[in-house]
Motif scaffolding. Sequence first.
Motif, PDB file in Angstrom:
ATOM      1  N   ASP A  76       0.823  -1.213   0.000  1.00  0.00           N
ATOM      2  CA  ASP A  76       0.000   0.000   0.000  1.00  0.00           C
ATOM      3  C   ASP A  76       0.861   1.268   0.000  1.00  0.00           C
ATOM      4  O   ASP A  76       0.352   2.354  -0.290  1.00  0.00           O
ATOM      5  CB  ASP A  76      -1.002   0.001   1.172  1.00  0.00           C
ATOM      6  N   CYS A  77       2.162   1.123   0.299  1.00  0.00           N
ATOM      7  CA  CYS A  77       3.037   2.307   0.272  1.00  0.00           C
ATOM      8  C   CYS A  77       3.656   2.536  -1.110  1.00  0.00           C
ATOM      9  O   CYS A  77       4.414   3.503  -1.278  1.00  0.00           O
ATOM     10  CB  CYS A  77       4.134   2.186   1.325  1.00  0.00           C
ATOM     11  N   ALA A  78       3.355   1.662  -2.072  1.00  0.00           N
ATOM     12  CA  ALA A  78       3.948   1.833  -3.408  1.00  0.00           C
ATOM     13  C   ALA A  78       3.589   3.189  -4.023  1.00  0.00           C
ATOM     14  O   ALA A  78       4.463   3.869  -4.576  1.00  0.00           O
ATOM     15  CB  ALA A  78       3.550   0.679  -4.323  1.00  0.00           C
ATOM     16  N   PRO A  79       2.325   3.656  -3.918  1.00  0.00           N
ATOM     17  CA  PRO A  79       2.021   4.967  -4.508  1.00  0.00           C
ATOM     18  C   PRO A  79       2.529   6.146  -3.684  1.00  0.00           C
ATOM     19  O   PRO A  79       2.487   7.278  -4.139  1.00  0.00           O
ATOM     20  CB  PRO A  79       0.491   5.002  -4.568  1.00  0.00           C
ATOM     21  N   GLY A  80       2.992   5.889  -2.456  1.00  0.00           N
ATOM     22  CA  GLY A  80       3.505   6.970  -1.623  1.00  0.00           C
ATOM     23  C   GLY A  80       3.076   6.810  -0.179  1.00  0.00           C
ATOM     24  O   GLY A  80       2.505   5.784   0.187  1.00  0.00           O
ATOM     25  N   PHE A  81       3.364   7.840   0.630  1.00  0.00           N
ATOM     26  CA  PHE A  81       3.026   7.788   2.053  1.00  0.00           C
ATOM     27  C   PHE A  81       3.182   9.178   2.642  1.00  0.00           C
ATOM     28  O   PHE A  81       3.862  10.033   2.066  1.00  0.00           O
ATOM     29  CB  PHE A  81       3.962   6.808   2.792  1.00  0.00           C
ATOM     30  N   VAL A  82       2.522   9.381   3.776  1.00  0.00           N
ATOM     31  CA  VAL A  82       2.789  10.569   4.582  1.00  0.00           C
ATOM     32  C   VAL A  82       3.384  10.071   5.897  1.00  0.00           C
ATOM     33  O   VAL A  82       2.732   9.331   6.635  1.00  0.00           O
ATOM     34  CB  VAL A  82       1.505  11.378   4.864  1.00  0.00           C
ATOM     35  N   LEU A  83       4.635  10.419   6.144  1.00  0.00           N
ATOM     36  CA  LEU A  83       5.316   9.983   7.368  1.00  0.00           C
ATOM     37  C   LEU A  83       5.112  11.030   8.457  1.00  0.00           C
ATOM     38  O   LEU A  83       5.384  12.218   8.244  1.00  0.00           O
ATOM     39  CB  LEU A  83       6.810   9.822   7.103  1.00  0.00           C
ATOM     40  N   ASP A  84       4.646  10.569   9.615  1.00  0.00           N
ATOM     41  CA  ASP A  84       4.322  11.467  10.729  1.00  0.00           C
ATOM     42  C   ASP A  84       5.095  10.993  11.963  1.00  0.00           C
ATOM     43  O   ASP A  84       4.873   9.882  12.433  1.00  0.00           O
ATOM     44  CB  ASP A  84       2.797  11.412  10.908  1.00  0.00           C
TER      45      ASP A  84
END
Length: 222
Positions: A76-84
């Motif tokens: 699910d992180c292949a398209p990207g992510f928001v790291l918090d």
Amino acid sequence: MRVVLLGPPGAGKGTQAARLAATWGVPHVSTGDAFRQAVAEGTPLGKLAQEYMQRGELVPDQVVNGVVAARLARDDCAPGFVLDGYPRTLPQAEALEGMLEERGLRLDAVVDLTVSEEELVRRAAGRRVCSRCGANYHLEFRPPRHAGRCDLCGGELVQREDDRAETVSRRLAVYRRQTAPLVEFYRERGLLVEVDGGGTVEEVTLAILEAVDGRLGRKGGS
Ligand code: AMP
């Protein structure tokens, strides 16, 4: 979209990361949430993390890096992510760079949410979380419909142990010493965008979207 949210505890990273992730259709990856879940489940990771969290200190880099590497490797992180809440130290920032480089990837932007210390303490004091589903509230800025109960699931609202006044000042000191140097680290790489985190939730989200679009050299709202 691969974005990191930087900023001191109480700057609104969790709230903004959830909204940005929903806007961009990518996962919201929060190391603090991952540790709180592990603590609630009583796993070995949770037991280890709890000792550091209760004191307002950072969980060791190696442990955190392992958790994040496993999370970012999921499909699910292949398209990207928001790291918090990650990275929080220079070794973590370097580890993240390594994890991405292995896959030929780079961050798109690092958002530094700036808020005055006075405001940070006020925010932390009023913050409440649902003990069942983790939703965030604030006694002053985002009160629940029924006192002490979560609007979403009816769970009991509690104060995070690490939001107590003494722990908040320790977390702020840890932030200044260990995390603030990341601002320069990312500025040097041309990734940093600074956003005033002092407005309403909606105002700050719009400011972040605009700043990230600017960084990506695009115009417009999406
Ligand atoms: P947060 O919800 O992001 O404020 O994180 C809560 C607590 O979890 C922190 O005060 C640390 O004890 C721990 N933690 C979360 N993320 C990290 C990280 N990247 N490195 C070390 N400790 C972390």
